[in-house]
Design a protein around this motif. Structure first.
Motif, PDB file in Angstrom:
ATOM      1  N   ARG A  79       0.840  -1.202   0.000  1.00  0.00           N
ATOM      2  CA  ARG A  79       0.000   0.000   0.000  1.00  0.00           C
ATOM      3  C   ARG A  79       0.876   1.253   0.000  1.00  0.00           C
ATOM      4  O   ARG A  79       0.583   2.241  -0.684  1.00  0.00           O
ATOM      5  N   ALA A  80       1.953   1.215   0.775  1.00  0.00           N
ATOM      6  CA  ALA A  80       2.809   2.394   0.914  1.00  0.00           C
ATOM      7  C   ALA A  80       3.611   2.673  -0.349  1.00  0.00           C
ATOM      8  O   ALA A  80       3.901   3.835  -0.668  1.00  0.00           O
ATOM      9  N   TYR A  81       3.991   1.639  -1.081  1.00  0.00           N
ATOM     10  CA  TYR A  81       4.797   1.819  -2.290  1.00  0.00           C
ATOM     11  C   TYR A  81       3.980   2.266  -3.493  1.00  0.00           C
ATOM     12  O   TYR A  81       4.536   2.673  -4.504  1.00  0.00           O
ATOM     13  N   LYS A  82       2.662   2.196  -3.408  1.00  0.00           N
ATOM     14  CA  LYS A  82       1.811   2.505  -4.547  1.00  0.00           C
ATOM     15  C   LYS A  82       1.992   3.960  -4.979  1.00  0.00           C
ATOM     16  O   LYS A  82       1.701   4.887  -4.220  1.00  0.00           O
ATOM     17  N   CYS A 104       9.806  14.135  12.200  1.00  0.00           N
ATOM     18  CA  CYS A 104       9.605  12.979  13.068  1.00  0.00           C
ATOM     19  C   CYS A 104       8.638  12.009  12.399  1.00  0.00           C
ATOM     20  O   CYS A 104       7.948  12.356  11.438  1.00  0.00           O
ATOM     21  N   ILE A 105       8.617  10.788  12.909  1.00  0.00           N
ATOM     22  CA  ILE A 105       7.661   9.775  12.472  1.00  0.00           C
ATOM     23  C   ILE A 105       7.128   9.087  13.720  1.00  0.00           C
ATOM     24  O   ILE A 105       7.903   8.539  14.513  1.00  0.00           O
ATOM     25  N   PHE A 106       5.824   9.147  13.886  1.00  0.00           N
ATOM     26  CA  PHE A 106       5.185   8.478  15.022  1.00  0.00           C
ATOM     27  C   PHE A 106       4.495   7.213  14.528  1.00  0.00           C
ATOM     28  O   PHE A 106       3.580   7.275  13.706  1.00  0.00           O
ATOM     29  N   VAL A 107       4.941   6.082  15.027  1.00  0.00           N
ATOM     30  CA  VAL A 107       4.335   4.798  14.700  1.00  0.00           C
ATOM     31  C   VAL A 107       3.251   4.510  15.737  1.00  0.00           C
ATOM     32  O   VAL A 107       3.551   4.265  16.905  1.00  0.00           O
ATOM     33  N   HIS A 108       2.024   4.561  15.291  1.00  0.00           N
ATOM     34  CA  HIS A 108       0.872   4.437  16.187  1.00  0.00           C
ATOM     35  C   HIS A 108       0.413   2.992  16.273  1.00  0.00           C
ATOM     36  O   HIS A 108      -0.293   2.490  15.409  1.00  0.00           O
ATOM     37  N   ILE A 109       0.822   2.315  17.327  1.00  0.00           N
ATOM     38  CA  ILE A 109       0.351   0.956  17.611  1.00  0.00           C
ATOM     39  C   ILE A 109      -1.038   1.065  18.224  1.00  0.00           C
ATOM     40  O   ILE A 109      -1.255   1.875  19.127  1.00  0.00           O
ATOM     41  N   PRO A 110      -2.002   0.277  17.754  1.00  0.00           N
ATOM     42  CA  PRO A 110      -3.371   0.384  18.292  1.00  0.00           C
ATOM     43  C   PRO A 110      -3.437   0.185  19.800  1.00  0.00           C
ATOM     44  O   PRO A 110      -2.726  -0.645  20.366  1.00  0.00           O
ATOM     45  N   ALA A 135       6.594   0.786  10.695  1.00  0.00           N
ATOM     46  CA  ALA A 135       7.832   1.487  10.361  1.00  0.00           C
ATOM     47  C   ALA A 135       8.251   1.173   8.930  1.00  0.00           C
ATOM     48  O   ALA A 135       8.750   2.046   8.209  1.00  0.00           O
ATOM     49  N   ARG A 136       8.048  -0.062   8.495  1.00  0.00           N
ATOM     50  CA  ARG A 136       8.399  -0.447   7.130  1.00  0.00           C
ATOM     51  C   ARG A 136       7.592   0.344   6.105  1.00  0.00           C
ATOM     52  O   ARG A 136       8.119   0.756   5.063  1.00  0.00           O
ATOM     53  N   ALA A 137       6.319   0.557   6.389  1.00  0.00           N
ATOM     54  CA  ALA A 137       5.487   1.345   5.477  1.00  0.00           C
ATOM     55  C   ALA A 137       5.956   2.796   5.450  1.00  0.00           C
ATOM     56  O   ALA A 137       6.007   3.426   4.381  1.00  0.00           O
ATOM     57  N   TYR A 138       6.299   3.350   6.609  1.00  0.00           N
ATOM     58  CA  TYR A 138       6.768   4.738   6.648  1.00  0.00           C
ATOM     59  C   TYR A 138       8.073   4.902   5.871  1.00  0.00           C
ATOM     60  O   TYR A 138       8.301   5.931   5.226  1.00  0.00           O
ATOM     61  N   ARG A 139       8.929   3.910   5.935  1.00  0.00           N
ATOM     62  CA  ARG A 139      10.175   3.997   5.172  1.00  0.00           C
ATOM     63  C   ARG A 139       9.878   4.054   3.675  1.00  0.00           C
ATOM     64  O   ARG A 139      10.535   4.785   2.931  1.00  0.00           O
ATOM     65  N   ALA A 140       8.871   3.294   3.245  1.00  0.00           N
ATOM     66  CA  ALA A 140       8.486   3.317   1.836  1.00  0.00           C
ATOM     67  C   ALA A 140       7.887   4.660   1.452  1.00  0.00           C
ATOM     68  O   ALA A 140       8.144   5.182   0.360  1.00  0.00           O
ATOM     69  N   ILE A 141       7.097   5.257   2.333  1.00  0.00           N
ATOM     70  CA  ILE A 141       6.433   6.530   2.038  1.00  0.00           C
ATOM     71  C   ILE A 141       7.419   7.691   2.034  1.00  0.00           C
ATOM     72  O   ILE A 141       7.412   8.528   1.125  1.00  0.00           O
ATOM     73  N   PHE A 142       8.285   7.755   3.052  1.00  0.00           N
ATOM     74  CA  PHE A 142       9.170   8.905   3.218  1.00  0.00           C
ATOM     75  C   PHE A 142      10.508   8.744   2.515  1.00  0.00           C
ATOM     76  O   PHE A 142      11.217   9.729   2.296  1.00  0.00           O
ATOM     77  N   ALA A 144      14.290   6.350   2.279  1.00  0.00           N
ATOM     78  CA  ALA A 144      15.308   5.927   3.238  1.00  0.00           C
ATOM     79  C   ALA A 144      15.987   7.099   3.940  1.00  0.00           C
ATOM     80  O   ALA A 144      16.222   7.064   5.150  1.00  0.00           O
ATOM     81  N   GLN A 145      16.311   8.171   3.198  1.00  0.00           N
ATOM     82  CA  GLN A 145      17.048   9.287   3.808  1.00  0.00           C
ATOM     83  C   GLN A 145      16.233   9.963   4.900  1.00  0.00           C
ATOM     84  O   GLN A 145      16.714  10.150   6.023  1.00  0.00           O
ATOM     85  N   ALA A 146      15.003  10.366   4.582  1.00  0.00           N
ATOM     86  CA  ALA A 146      14.174  11.031   5.580  1.00  0.00           C
ATOM     87  C   ALA A 146      13.872  10.089   6.744  1.00  0.00           C
ATOM     88  O   ALA A 146      13.905  10.497   7.911  1.00  0.00           O
ATOM     89  N   PHE A 147      13.595   8.828   6.434  1.00  0.00           N
ATOM     90  CA  PHE A 147      13.285   7.860   7.490  1.00  0.00           C
ATOM     91  C   PHE A 147      14.455   7.742   8.462  1.00  0.00           C
ATOM     92  O   PHE A 147      14.262   7.697   9.680  1.00  0.00           O
ATOM     93  N   ASN A 148      15.657   7.702   7.954  1.00  0.00           N
ATOM     94  CA  ASN A 148      16.837   7.570   8.814  1.00  0.00           C
ATOM     95  C   ASN A 148      17.118   8.842   9.604  1.00  0.00           C
ATOM     96  O   ASN A 148      17.608   8.786  10.738  1.00  0.00           O
ATOM     97  N   GLU A 149      16.797  10.005   9.025  1.00  0.00           N
ATOM     98  CA  GLU A 149      17.114  11.271   9.676  1.00  0.00           C
ATOM     99  C   GLU A 149      16.051  11.706  10.683  1.00  0.00           C
ATOM    100  O   GLU A 149      16.375  12.364  11.677  1.00  0.00           O
ATOM    101  N   TYR A 150      14.790  11.368  10.450  1.00  0.00           N
ATOM    102  CA  TYR A 150      13.709  11.817  11.317  1.00  0.00           C
ATOM    103  C   TYR A 150      13.742  11.081  12.656  1.00  0.00           C
ATOM    104  O   TYR A 150      14.186   9.928  12.744  1.00  0.00           O
ATOM    105  N   PHE A 151      13.242  11.748  13.691  1.00  0.00           N
ATOM    106  CA  PHE A 151      13.122  11.147  15.026  1.00  0.00           C
ATOM    107  C   PHE A 151      11.909  10.216  15.023  1.00  0.00           C
ATOM    108  O   PHE A 151      10.771  10.649  14.882  1.00  0.00           O
ATOM    109  N   LYS A 152      12.163   8.936  15.186  1.00  0.00           N
ATOM    110  CA  LYS A 152      11.116   7.915  15.090  1.00  0.00           C
ATOM    111  C   LYS A 152      10.750   7.420  16.485  1.00  0.00           C
ATOM    112  O   LYS A 152      11.626   6.990  17.234  1.00  0.00           O
ATOM    113  N   PHE A 153       9.466   7.489  16.821  1.00  0.00           N
ATOM    114  CA  PHE A 153       9.061   7.055  18.152  1.00  0.00           C
ATOM    115  C   PHE A 153       7.727   6.322  18.123  1.00  0.00           C
ATOM    116  O   PHE A 153       6.949   6.427  17.169  1.00  0.00           O
ATOM    117  N   THR A 154       7.486   5.572  19.167  1.00  0.00           N
ATOM    118  CA  THR A 154       6.252   4.809  19.313  1.00  0.00           C
ATOM    119  C   THR A 154       5.959   4.636  20.789  1.00  0.00           C
ATOM    120  O   THR A 154       6.769   4.996  21.645  1.00  0.00           O
TER     121      THR A 154
END
Length: 237
Positions: free
Chosen positions: A22-25, A52-58, A80-87, A89-99
Motif C-alpha cells: 500500500r505504501a509503495y503505490k 519525526c515519524i510516530f508509529v501508532h500501535i493500536p 515502520a516499514r510502510a513509513y520507510r516506503a512513504i518517506f 530511506a534518507q528522511a526515514f533515517n534522519e527523522y526522530f522515530k518514536f512509538t
C-alpha cells in the motif's frame, strides 16, 4: 470473483508486506497524506514539519498523542516499514522515530472492550458485532479466537513488534515510550520535538483492571500468542 481474489491475497501475503505494498503505490492515498489530509483527518504533513515519524500501535493512546502533537490523526496504524516506503530511506533515517507500547495482557483487554463498545468507526462496529457477539465474555473470546492467524485479521490485535521492525526484522525506533508511564514519556517526546502541549485523553475505554478479565487459561493463551511482544518489550502479567 473480487471477494475470492481478496481472500486469497489476505491469506497468502503476510500482513506486514500488505502494508508495504500500500505504501509503495505511486500516487496512492498514503503518499498523498504527506501533503493533504483525508476525509477522516489523517495527515502526514506534520511529520515532515517536525522531522519525526510516530508509529501508532493500536490501543497505546495514539489518538491522544497525535491530537496533542500534530492536531490531526497522523498516519493511522502504519508500520515502520510502510513509513520507510512513504518517506524514503534518507528522511526515514534522519527523522526522530518514536512509538508507544503497552502491556500485552492490558492491551488485548482494551482492544476487546473498545470493539465491544462499537470502536471508532463503522468498520469497527461491524467487526465487533460479527465476531465478538459469538463469545459471552472476554475469557471465552481469548481462549477460542486468539491465535496466530486470527490476530492479523483485526488491526487492534496485531502484535506490537510488527509495527516497529525494519525489513530485516530489527527494532528501528529511536524511542519506545510506554503506556504505563505515558505522562513522563510524553514529556520526553515534546522535549525532543521542541514542543509545549498538553496530552488529552481520547478514545479511552471504560473498564476495570485488566487482571480481572483473566482466568489462568486465558492468561496463558495471551502469553503464548504474544510471546515476542512480552519478551521484546519486557512485560509480565
Amino acid at each position: 470473483m473480487h471477494a475470492v481474489i481478496n481472500s486469497i491475497y489476505q491469506r497468502s501475503v503476510p500482513w506486514g508486506y500488505r502494508q508495504m505494498l500500500r505504501a509503495y503505490k505511486p500516487n496512492g492515498p498514503l503518499r498523498r497524506l504527506r501533503t493533504t489530509p483525508d476525509a477522516e483527518d489523517y495527515c502526514l504533513a506534520p511529520f515532515d514539519e517536525n522531522r519525526c515519524i510516530f508509529v501508532h500501535i493500536p490501543k497505546t493512546a495514539g489518538i491522544s498523542l497525535c491530537t496533542a502533537l500534530f492536531e490531526c490523526k497522523g498516519g493511522g496504524h502504519l508500520t515502520a516499514r510502510a513509513y520507510r516506503a512513504i518517506f524514503g530511506a534518507q528522511a526515514f533515517n534522519e527523522y526522530f522515530k518514536f512509538t508507544f507500547v503497552r502491556n500485552p495482557w492490558d492491551r488485548i483487554v482494551s482492544a476487546y472492550t473498545f470493539l465491544s463498545q462499537g470502536g471508532a468507526n463503522k468498520r469497527d462496529a461491524v467487526w465487533g458485532q460479527s465476531v465478538l457477539s459469538h463469545y459471552k465474555n472476554f475469557d471465552e473470546f481469548a481462549l477460542q479466537w486468539l491465535d496466530q492467524r486470527n490476530i492479523y485479521g483485526q488491526i487492534h490485535f496485531v502484535p506490537q513488534w510488527e509495527f516497529v521492525v525494519s525489513g530485516q526484522g530489527q527494532q528501528c525506533m529511536d524511542f519506545v515510550g510506554r503506556f504505563e508511564r505515558l505522562g513522563e514519556d510524553f514529556q520526553y517526546i515534546t522535549d525532543q520535538l521542541g514542543r509545549s502541549c498538553d496530552l488529552p485523553m481520547v478514545n479511552a475505554s471504560q473498564r476495570s483492571s485488566y487482571r480481572d478479565y483473566y482466568s489462568a487459561a486465558s492468561r496463558k493463551k495471551v502469553e503464548q500468542v504474544y510471546q515476542r511482544d512480552i519478551e521484546q518489550f519486557g512485560y509480565s502479567f
